[in-house]
Design an enzyme around this catalytic site. Structure first.
Site, PDB file in Angstrom:
ATOM      1  N   ASN A  26      -9.217 -26.634  10.730  1.00 30.35           N
ATOM      2  CA  ASN A  26      -9.434 -27.153  12.078  1.00 30.35           C
ATOM      3  C   ASN A  26     -10.840 -27.759  12.206  1.00 30.35           C
ATOM      4  O   ASN A  26     -11.833 -27.032  12.190  1.00 30.35           O
ATOM      5  CB  ASN A  26      -9.250 -25.973  13.052  1.00 30.35           C
ATOM      6  CG  ASN A  26      -9.436 -26.363  14.501  1.00 30.35           C
ATOM      7  OD1 ASN A  26     -10.005 -27.412  14.795  1.00 30.35           O
ATOM      8  ND2 ASN A  26      -8.965 -25.523  15.386  1.00 30.35           N
TER       9      ASN A  26
ATOM     10  N   ASP B 183     -11.762 -13.438   9.783  1.00 27.41           N
ATOM     11  CA  ASP B 183     -10.489 -12.893  10.217  1.00 27.41           C
ATOM     12  C   ASP B 183     -10.768 -12.131  11.502  1.00 27.41           C
ATOM     13  O   ASP B 183     -11.795 -11.452  11.614  1.00 27.41           O
ATOM     14  CB  ASP B 183      -9.909 -11.957   9.147  1.00 27.41           C
ATOM     15  CG  ASP B 183      -8.425 -11.718   9.401  1.00 27.41           C
ATOM     16  OD1 ASP B 183      -7.704 -12.689   9.695  1.00 27.41           O
ATOM     17  OD2 ASP B 183      -7.980 -10.553   9.326  1.00 27.41           O
ATOM     18  N   SER B 184      -9.873 -12.281  12.466  1.00 31.52           N
ATOM     19  CA  SER B 184     -10.151 -11.638  13.749  1.00 31.52           C
ATOM     20  C   SER B 184      -8.885 -11.074  14.364  1.00 31.52           C
ATOM     21  O   SER B 184      -7.776 -11.369  13.919  1.00 31.52           O
ATOM     22  CB  SER B 184     -10.823 -12.631  14.696  1.00 31.52           C
ATOM     23  OG  SER B 184      -9.935 -13.661  15.020  1.00 31.52           O
TER      24      SER B 184
HETATM   25  P1  IMP Z   1      -7.437 -15.605  14.089  1.00 30.50           P
HETATM   26  O1  IMP Z   1      -7.711 -14.771  12.873  1.00 30.50           O
HETATM   27  O2  IMP Z   1      -8.651 -16.236  14.657  1.00 30.50           O
HETATM   28  O3  IMP Z   1      -6.274 -16.536  13.936  1.00 30.50           O
HETATM   29  O4  IMP Z   1      -6.982 -14.559  15.226  1.00 30.50           O
HETATM   30  C1  IMP Z   1      -5.894 -13.680  15.046  1.00 30.50           C
HETATM   31  C2  IMP Z   1      -5.284 -13.288  16.370  1.00 30.50           C
HETATM   32  O5  IMP Z   1      -6.136 -12.365  17.057  1.00 30.50           O
HETATM   33  C3  IMP Z   1      -5.079 -14.439  17.346  1.00 30.50           C
HETATM   34  O6  IMP Z   1      -3.848 -15.087  17.112  1.00 30.50           O
HETATM   35  C4  IMP Z   1      -5.104 -13.709  18.677  1.00 30.50           C
HETATM   36  O7  IMP Z   1      -3.830 -13.122  18.913  1.00 30.50           O
HETATM   37  C5  IMP Z   1      -6.105 -12.597  18.441  1.00 30.50           C
HETATM   38  N1  IMP Z   1      -7.469 -13.041  18.847  1.00 30.50           N
HETATM   39  C6  IMP Z   1      -8.546 -13.273  18.042  1.00 30.50           C
HETATM   40  N2  IMP Z   1      -9.614 -13.670  18.765  1.00 30.50           N
HETATM   41  C7  IMP Z   1      -9.201 -13.700  20.048  1.00 30.50           C
HETATM   42  C8  IMP Z   1      -9.852 -14.049  21.264  1.00 30.50           C
HETATM   43  O8  IMP Z   1     -11.035 -14.452  21.312  1.00 30.50           O
HETATM   44  N3  IMP Z   1      -9.104 -13.957  22.382  1.00 30.50           N
HETATM   45  C9  IMP Z   1      -7.807 -13.556  22.382  1.00 30.50           C
HETATM   46  N4  IMP Z   1      -7.140 -13.245  21.280  1.00 30.50           N
HETATM   47  C10 IMP Z   1      -7.824 -13.292  20.117  1.00 30.50           C
END
Ligand code: IMP
Length: 220
Positions: free
Chosen positions: A10, A77-78
């Site tokens: 992205n 990773d989040s």
């Molecule tokens: P990614 O690893 O950034 O794709 O996040 C994984 C998932 O964690 C996302 O699809 C959301 O469901 C949740 N998530 C991570 N960061 C946030 C945030 O800042 N707000 C809301 N949901 C989050």
């Protein structure tokens, strides 16, 4: 200058992270490059995120993209950890409604179904016991010789609102409409103006910690 590939397809994330680091590091200390910028020269394949922790998954991505590009790599990773659910949804946050499986739903559908599941699982849990946090782990792999990536963890504390109290707010994504921000629990993170969320968020906290580590690696 250190060139670092950011493990994202992205371009907006490249811009956002570059802007965050620009405020925290000396000018021209690092340059972030997106996977898309490299895709014209290299065939890059996305690794499966098979880890059981945010640390494992961020590390898998950082080490694997370094292996494929030969460059330093920063990956993240989040997700959301809810204490009353033993830390779930955790690493399966984005696909919680299908127990972590990819089921062909778009992001909007997934977000809605994930949120419904969380609210249902917390039925009967009191406000004080609905504590939760967003977590962002960033991993930096410093070249092909680097066996263990450098890890930092940023968090954003809050709690999951009661049904009727949430969902609320039009900003953000994912679990934001359910997440009442600590310490006041008055607003959801979907009600925060984006600039404010970007100061308070788990991603901002992790980026600040990573900038500290990067600063200590710069020559001179
Ligand atoms: P990614 O690893 O950034 O794709 O996040 C994984 C998932 O964690 C996302 O699809 C959301 O469901 C949740 N998530 C991570 N960061 C946030 C945030 O800042 N707000 C809301 N949901 C989050």
């Amino acid at each position: 200058m250190i060139e670092i590939v950011l493990a994202t397809g992205n371009p907006h994330k490249v811009e956002e992270m570059s802007a965050i680091f620009a405020g925290l590091l000396p000018p021209n200390a690092i340059r972030l490059v997106g996977l898309r910028d490299l895709a014209t020269m290299l065939k890059i394949t996305e690794p499966a995120e098979t880890g059981g922790t945010f640390e494992d998954n961020a590390s898998i991505k950082a080490v694997e993209y370094t292996r494929q590009t030969g460059m330093w790599c920063l990956a993240d990773d989040s997700g959301l950890e809810i204490d009353a659910l033993g830390g779930r949804p955790g690493v399966i946050s984005s696909h919680y409604c299908t127990d972590g499986r990819e089921a062909g739903m778009n992001r909007r559908e997934r977000d809605g179904a994930n949120n419904q599941r969380v609210i249902a699982e917390l039925a009967g849990v009191s406000p004080e016991n609905r504590t939760a946090r967003f977590v962002c782990v960033m991993a930096l792999s410093r070249g092909l010789q680097d066996r263990d990536s450098l890890l930092v963890r940023g968090t954003f504390e809050g709690r999951i609102g009661l049904p009727g109290e949430v969902p609320r707010g039009d900003h953000g994504f994912g679990y934001d409409p359910l997440f009442l921000v600590a310490p006041e629990y008055r607003f959801t993170s979907a009600e925060l103006p984006p600039d404010r969320k970007n100061q308070l968020s788990h991603r901002a906290a992790a980026a600040r910690l990573m900038a500290d580590r990067l600063r200590s690696m710069l020559p001179g």
